[in-house]
Structures are given as C-alpha cells and as structure tokens.
Design an enzyme around this catalytic site. Structure first.
Site, PDB file in Angstrom:
ATOM      1  CB  SER B  12      64.415  97.989  70.896  1.00  0.00           C
ATOM      2  OG  SER B  12      64.379  97.151  72.019  1.00  0.00           O
ATOM      3  CB  VAL B  13      63.841  99.234  75.940  1.00  0.00           C
ATOM      4  CG1 VAL B  13      64.553  97.893  75.949  1.00  0.00           C
ATOM      5  CG2 VAL B  13      64.073  99.959  77.228  1.00  0.00           C
ATOM      6  CE  LYS B  17      62.022 104.449  72.475  1.00  0.00           C
ATOM      7  NZ  LYS B  17      63.013 103.426  72.768  1.00  0.00           N
ATOM      8  CG  LEU B 445      18.070  48.989  97.659  1.00  0.00           C
ATOM      9  CD1 LEU B 445      18.396  47.626  98.269  1.00  0.00           C
ATOM     10  CD2 LEU B 445      16.627  49.392  97.964  1.00  0.00           C
ATOM     11  CB  SER B 446      19.119  54.215 101.367  1.00  0.00           C
ATOM     12  OG  SER B 446      19.865  54.899 102.339  1.00  0.00           O
ATOM     13  N   GLY B 449      25.999  52.428  98.067  1.00  0.00           N
ATOM     14  CA  GLY B 449      27.325  52.916  97.692  1.00  0.00           C
ATOM     15  C   GLY B 449      27.302  53.812  96.475  1.00  0.00           C
ATOM     16  CE  LYS B 450      21.631  55.950  95.473  1.00  0.00           C
ATOM     17  NZ  LYS B 450      21.507  55.197  96.740  1.00  0.00           N
ATOM     18  CB  SER B 518      15.788  57.450  90.872  1.00  0.00           C
ATOM     19  OG  SER B 518      17.081  56.899  90.655  1.00  0.00           O
TER      20      SER B 518
END
Lengths: 301, 610
Positions: B12-13, B17, B445-446, B449-450, B518
C-alpha cells in the site's frame, strides 16, 4: 544437460525479441544512431536479430555539426563496411542561424537535437524510432516503458503511459502518432561494456585513453577538437591522457583523465567509477534533476 | 557469471517501498558519488527534516517529487558480490494499480511491504492477488516500520499469523516473512540489534540466496515472430524458444495447421548451431516448404489448443468500464486478432476473494470472463505454458492496453451457448432498458390535441424511467420524408416510412410515440402490420371537428375553408375514424392533465413488464 543463459544472453535475447516485434508490427521503423557505444551495441544487436538478412530498416544520425571528427569518420567507415542504409540529418535552418553550443546553451540542444530529430522523423515519415536509452542512465528514464508513445506533437506523457505486460507489446498507433522503442532499456553501463568486449564490437577510439588536447571548464575536460573551440583569454589547450565515457558534441562532452587504453582497463575503471556516466555530460546539469524529463516531454531522446 | 533476479516491491501507499530500495542501494554502497550528493541535497528540502529521504532515489518524475508519491514503476539495477538484480519499484495508490501490475508481469519474486503499525490493508491483498495472477511464485512479506511498534515481538507474531492466513487464501507457496524498518535500516542489509529475537536472514541476504526454480513446462515451444527471406534461396523462421530444446534433424509440428517438417538448420542470432534451448533468439530453417507465417507456433513433444474461445482471469486497466459484448484487439504470443468479451462471469472481490456476479467491470477490478476470438488461435492454459496463456486486450479506438489476462481453460464447441445467448437482439436491449418496446400511434384531426397529448405522455413515461422517442409530422417531414408531398401516393409512403422507423426504434428497445393525422384506415392497418400488431397501440384522439376548427391553433382550417389548402382532412378530405381503437380520448371534455391521466391509466396494461 543444464542449459542456462547467462545475464548478457538474457539481455541480448530481450533486445532482439523487441526489435523483431517492431519490424513485424510497425510500418516504418528507423534506428537512431548516435555513433556512441550504446548505438554500436544497438547496431550489433540489429545485425544479429535479422541475420542472415541485413537490418530491414535504415539508420538515422542527427548531426549537430559539432560532433567529434573521429565520430563522423567512424560512422562513415562502419556504414561502408556493413552496407547498411545511413541517413544523416542536419537542421539547416539552425546552421544558417549560427546556432552553436557556446552562445545558445539549452536552446542549442533544443534546436540542433530535439527539433532536428522531429524534423527528420516528419520528413521521412518514420512511425517508430529505436533509441538506445537505458533505464539506469537517469531517474526519469528509469520510469519509461520500452514502447514509449509520442502524441502528434511528438511529446511524451509520463503520467499516462500504457501498461506494458510480459512480452505482449502493444504497438498500435493512430495516424500522426509515433513510438520510441528502447530495446536496451534493461542494460546497465557495465553490461554494455562487457557485451562490447564479449562480442568484440568496434567503438569510436575516443572511448580509450589517448593524449588529447583539452581545456578544463567547471571541472570537465573539454577537448579542443577543431578551431571552432572558443578559448578564454590566456587559456591554452593542454595535452593530457584522456578518455570519454559518453560521446556527443565535443564542446559538451567532458573527458576524464585515464590510462585505460584497452577494453579490460575501461571495464575495470567503469566498475570502480565513483560517478555515474551522465555526470560527464554537461547538458544534463542545466535545470536540475528534472531537466531530462522536461526535455523528453518536448521530444528529446 | 552471476545469476539475475528480477523482483518487485509493492504494497500500500506509504508502506515505504521506495524508501526500502533506496536504503538498500545506499547501505550496499551501490550509489555513485554524484547520486549520493544529489540525494543529500534533495533531502534537505524534503519531508524528513534534513534526514536522508531514500525514496528520492527512485521517485524520478516531477509530479512524483511534487506530490511525494510514486506514480509509475521505476526500474533499478544493482549487483552485489553474489547476484545481479533488477528491481521494479511500484506505486501503492489504487489509482496506479495498473502500473504496479506492469512491474509484477516482469518479476520472479515480489517483496510485499506491510506497515506493521497498520497491518494488512486492502491494497496489500490487492497487490498480492495481482502478483499471483501475473504468475509470480515467490513472495517476501517485509513487515516494515517495526520501529513504530517499538520492535514488539508479540505484535509481530500476530501480524505473521495474518500473513500466513493470507498466503493460504491466495494459495501462495513460497512465502518468507521478515521484520524490517526501511527508514532505520533494520534487517534491510544488516541484522537488527533492535530485534534480536528475529534469527532469520536480512532482506538482502534472502534475495541473494533464494533459488528461483523455472516452471517445469513440457515440450518445445516457439512462436514465430517473423519470416526471414534475404533472397529466394533462404527462408528462415525467427522467434524465441519459450520452452524445451530441439536439434537439427528433429521433427516439428506447426500450429494451427498441424503440418510437420524437419529442422534443416538453426541460427542462434548469427551463429549456426546444432541445438537450441529456452530463452534463445533463433532462426530455424525447415527441410520442406510448408505454410508458416507470423503467429504460427512450432511445437515438439507437447500439445497446445487450437480454438477460438476460452475462459480467462483478467485485470481491467482502462479508465473506461468494460461492457459485455465489447470488441478488442487481443495479442497472445505473436498472434493478434479481434476478440470479444462475451460474458463477465464474475468479479473477484480483492478483499475477500468472493465471486461477485457483475455485467460491467471498472478500473483495477479482477474478473473471470469468457472471451471469443474472431478466428482460431494457438493457446494454452497459463498454468501449463505461461507464454501461450498470457495476453493483452487493446481498445480498438484509443489503442489503450485495456486489460491483461491469463487463460484458465478453453471453451469447447458445446460450451458455445454463451455466444448464442449474448447475440444482441430486441429482447436483450429492452431487458437492459427494463421496458416493453411498443409504438403508441396517435391518430385524429388536425388540432385534436394529438401532439400536445403525446408530448406530455412522453414526459410522463420518461419520468417513470422509460426510454422513448417522439415522432410527429413536423420532425419527419423536415428530414426523412422531405421529398414527399401530400398526394395520395406520397401520403401512403409517408406513413409507411414512419412505421418502418418506429419498428427499428422498437427493435432498439424504445417506446415510440407517433403522432400523425393518418386519416385512412388502410394506412393505419398497414402501419400496424409493419410494426407488429402486438406492439401497436392505437390511440384515437376523438376531439370533434367543430372543436378543432374552433381552436384552429395554426390557422389551417381558415385557410382550408378559403380553399387555399387542397385535401385538408375534415374539410375537403375525409377522416376515417378507427373501428376498434385501443384507447379513445376526447380532449374537448377535459383538461390536458385529465386526458394524460386517463391515457396513462389505460396504457398501464401495455406498459407492464414482468
């Protein structure tokens, strides 16, 4: 039958393995040739690695125009004898600007060596350059991998080195990147000398003691190799028995007083030397202990 | 000639070493005068208050000196009267574990430092495990900083017991334990007068004396590095003998082909020789022309696998995580080929050794994986032939060495199930997203509110953790369908393309919300068939014409009434309302929030994931 390779055989095998891997995996290798003893060993290893074929790559000498005369003579003679391809590169812009080791100090090394090397690699499109660096030379070199990568501006990134495992060398690079490969990383100065002796490798005579004209500068003996050497007022060249542990540009290479005229005597002196070989290289002392890493990050070998 | 020992120091640190190696070099008088002088000068400004800081001998990078830590492995070379040494001093920080592994891959012996005042730490275990993984078989545990525990024999005995336990856990055979103090020099090169109770060797004595026995691998093995062809009369095969020996006249087998030929001549470097053995760089000429190239392996008196799948223990070293199914370039001996990590079987907990099932792997983790090669290769178990069982994996984009590994065993054809299982399809993708991919088709329809409704529902789904994509007339007509007009043919093609795109996105695992007027049943039926009826949810936004015309958000109804838009649905073109919609919502009778709540409730049964 007990078959054991000795220390030098193991080092030789490792270096040859590395050279063969590079030639097999990389597109356009070149071997840097500095004319020094490490280069002589590298050249010898290259001849052995590919025998009976000639080394399948050219050699590149970056000439600062300030090399010892004997070095250039030696280079030309060996090139002819061996029939290898030797490319000489000089940074002509630097020459035109009159860049010299007396007036320009660290800038001289940068322009005539570091930049010149970069220019040469670019000019010929070499992607891999073998170098003769050894890990025992200096502390930042002790940290460098055998396959050392340079980014597109040819700089070394010491904090981000690729892991290098066993003998599985990773030689993959992208366009514009390059690799410096150090096949004799694990050799020490003593190993180099013992191998030169064992293999009877020709080296520049400057490594052996002879009577040479020198002046003393900051404790270093500098050889007056030609009339470009600037002498201080009242300074005169003295004839001394001198040899060189490292060779480079003559105004930057400090010789040592010595009577070692044979390889055995040189080895004996090396083994009992009190100073490491870089102590005689004037340029390493500029900028303290970290100066080598800085230069390498900029592309110095 | 002296023998050579390659070893590493790890742990380990701050376990000391670099200091240990520095002290060893210093004590053994292995420094040059200028190095010793530089050390003394550097120490004056260091952390030891003027005392010599031995670690400065090794920490050579600027960043290392600034931070007082070791980042990368440093190699030092020294020779005593008895032996030559190469030591790799490795970093202790977890972040730099891969650099520690680099050192371990090169060494015959590991000196693992343990801070006696702290005992065995996670990093101690990690390093010991990695050393074992990389093939090290000799271990020295140096119990360092004995000075900090006042050279206490009882504390040492307890630590010794812990280390013996760890050695059993990791299956370490050759283990030596030495109590030392790296800063004070106890038992480094000289016997300590502070620990007269320790009668064993000093660290240096042990390193000088230890016998490293080579692996007893079987047969002759030489991977081909290169074909040497100086002219048409000579064809030789360059490589290094990895094991065994052969002589001129011996019969060799070439793998993977299995063809045989006899050795005609051998060069050891540039010298013709009669026989060769392990470690030698050689060039071999055969007595007949057979197909041999780089990557092939010469063998005699042993068997290797020729196969395309194996199970391996790997160390992941990349900053990027490993994901199952990722492809790499794999290098094994002199072979290089694309390879895929098919399955991460489990990760090894570095602390407990437990097998933890995981799918991803992060930096410095050790795991067992199944790996599939793009073609058959020659390999072996690491335990049988080291060089034929070790490999690296390189990232195909960054070229980083992402992992290294050792082969545990090959996978046979019958084990190939893993390959089939991990074929990535809609099921796997959607499982990862934990959702049922489907297309919610909003028709009406256009101005009904889709789009407003689809948009709010998408947000709601997203908040639930779903992965979605909204397609509507505007974003499709501006890109994919910008070459289409409003003629009948174009109108059909418009819906067909939208349906195909929806299907692809469903295959990718996404929930698609398609919002298109559609108006014709045939078009919607066609879309349902492309997408797949089981994945098609028809949502009829049934807001009546009067309400839509009253809203007239885009002013289109007005223009249509004035005759300026031909074929406008509801005005001069019919709208065919769905016969059996999955969900109906009339937005004229409720707020947007209420409508959303209603639709989400209706969607619940479709969204349900087992």
């Amino acid at each position: 039958m007990i078959n054991k390779l000795n220390h030098l055989d193991i080092l030789e095998a490792e270096s040859i393995y590395i050279m063969r891997e590079v030639v097999s995996e990389c597109e356009k290798p070149v071997m840097l040739y500095s004319i020094g003893k490490d280069s002589s060993v590298m050249l010898h290893l290259a001849l052995k690695a590919f025998y009976p074929e000639k080394p399948p790559f050219p050699f590149l000498h970056v000439n600062t125009t300030w090399k010892f005369k004997e070095m250039i003579e030696f280079r030309d003679r060996r090139t002819k004898e061996l029939g290898i391809e030797m490319i000489e590169y000089i940074n002509e812009t630097g020459v035109e600007q009159g860049i010299n080791p007396f007036d320009h100090g660290a800038a001289y090394t940068d322009i005539m060596k570091t930049q010149a090397l970069r220019q040469a690699l670019d000019k010929y499109g070499f992607t891999v350059a073998f170098g003769g660096g050894r890990r025992d030379e200096e502390k930042s070199r002790a940290k460098e991998r055998i396959f050392s990568f340079r980014n597109t501006s040819q700089a070394w990134e010491p904090k981000n080195q690729r892991p290098e495992m066993w003998k599985c060398f990773n030689a993959e690079i992208k366009k514009g990147e390059s690799i410096r490969v150090f096949p004799i990383s694990n050799w020490t100065e003593t190993d180099i000398w013992q191998y030169i002796k064992r293999e009877n490798i020709p080296i520049v005579p400057l490594y052996f003691a002879a009577r040479r004209p020198v002046v003393e500068r900051d404790g270093n003996l500098i050889m007056v190799d030609d009339d470009r050497m600037r002498l201080n007022p009242g300074e005169e060249a003295q004839i001394k028995m001198v040899r060189f542990r490292t060779l480079g540009c003559y105004p930057l290479s400090g010789g040592v007083e010595s009577n070692a005229t044979t390889i055995d005597e040189v080895i004996e002196e090396t083994l009992s030397a009190a100073e490491s070989e870089r102590a005689s290289r004037v340029i390493d002392k500029d900028g303290g202990s970290a100066s080598m890493e800085k230069r390498k990050r900029e592309g110095y070998f | 000639m002296k023998s050579l020992l390659k070893f590493i120091t790890c742990g380990s640190v701050d376990d000391g070493k670099s200091t240990l190696i520095g002290h060893m070099l210093y004590d053994a008088k292995l420094l040059f005068v200028d190095q010793e002088q530089a050390l003394k000068t550097d120490s004056k400004v260091g952390n030891r208050g003027g005392e010599i800081d031995y670690s400065l001998l090794l920490d050579g990078l600027i960043a290392e000196r600034e931070q007082g830590i070791t980042i990368d492995v440093a190699y030092r070379y020294f020779t005593t009267e008895k032996r030559s040494f190469i030591v790799a001093d490795t970093p202790g920080h977890e972040e730099y574990t891969r650099n520690m592994a680099v050192g371990a891959s090169f060494a015959d012996l590991a000196v693992i430092l343990v801070d006696a005042s702290q005992g065995i730490l996670l990093q101690t275990r990690r390093h010991a495990r990695i050393c074992a993984l990389m093939g090290i078989r000799y271990f020295v545990f140096a119990l360092n900083k004995m000075d900090l525990i006042h050279y206490n024999r009882e504390k040492y005995a307890r630590l010794e017991k812990d280390i013996r336990k760890l050695a059993v856990e990791l299956d370490l055979v050759n283990v030596k334990i030495i109590p030392v103090s790296a800063t004070e020099g106890d038992n480094v090169t000289q016997h300590s007068s502070n620990m007269i109770w320790y009668r064993g060797e000093t660290l240096l004595e042990y390193l000088e004396g230890v016998n490293i026995f080579d692996n007893d691998e079987s047969g002759f093995i030489m991977p081909i590095q290169r074909v040497c062809r100086p002219d048409h009369t000579y064809r030789g095969f360059e490589g290094q003998v990895e094991n065994g020996f052969i002589s001129v006249g011996d019969e060799l087998t070439v793998l993977p082909s299995g063809e045989k030929a006899n050795v005609k001549s051998i060069f050891h470097t540039d010298k013709a020789v009669n026989s060769i053995f392990a470690g030698m760089p050689v060039t071999i000429q055969l007595d007949r022309e057979i197909d041999v190239s780089r990557g092939c392996v010469f063998v005699k008196g042993t068997e290797l696998y020729v196969s395309s799948m194996f199970t391996a223990l790997i160390l992941w070293m990349d900053d990027e995580k490993l994901v199952e199914g990722k492809s790499f370039l794999l290098k094994l001996a002199t072979q290089k080929m694309p390879a895929t990590v098919m399955r991460v079987k489990y990760k090894v907990d570095v602390n407990t050794g437990e097998h933890v099932p995981v799918r991803n792997l992060y930096k410095n983790e050790i795991a067992v994986c199944d790996i599939a090669l793009s073609r058959k290769a020659v390999f072996d178990e690491f335990s049988s032939h080291r060089t034929m069982g070790e490999f690296i994996m390189m990232d195909r984009l960054t070229n980083m060495t992402s992992a290294c590994g050792v082969i545990e065993h090959p996978l046979r054809r019958s084990d190939n199930l893993t390959w089939q299982q991990t074929e990535i399809d809609r099921t796997i993708r959607s499982a990862k997203m934990n959702q049922r991919p489907m297309t919610l088709w909003f028709t009406g329809l256009s101005g009904a509110g889709k789009s407003a409704l689809a948009s709010v529902i998408e947000k709601t789904l997203s908040m639930r953790g779903n992965f979605t994509m909204l397609l509507d007339g505007d974003n499709v007509r501006m890109g994919l369908n910008k070459n289409l007009g409003f003629e009948e043919g174009d109108r059909i093609e418009n819906i067909r393309r939208v349906a195909e795109v929806s299907k692809l996105m469903n295959d990718a695992g996404l929930i698609v919300l398609a919002s298109f007027i559609s108006p014709f049943r045939s078009d919607r039926r066609n879309a349902a068939e492309i997408i797949g009826k089981e994945n098609f949810v028809e949502i009829y936004v049934s807001t009546p014409l009067e309400e839509c015309e009253k809203r007239d958000v885009k002013g289109l109804y007005k223009k249509a009434r004035e005759g300026r838009i031909p074929n406008f649905t509801g005005i001069n073109s019919p709208y065919e309302s769905p016969e059996n919609p999955d969900i109906i919502i009339n937005t004229s009778k409720c707020t947007l929030d209420e409508a959303t709540e209603y639709v989400m409730k209706e969607l619940e049964k479709y969204l349900y994931v087992e």
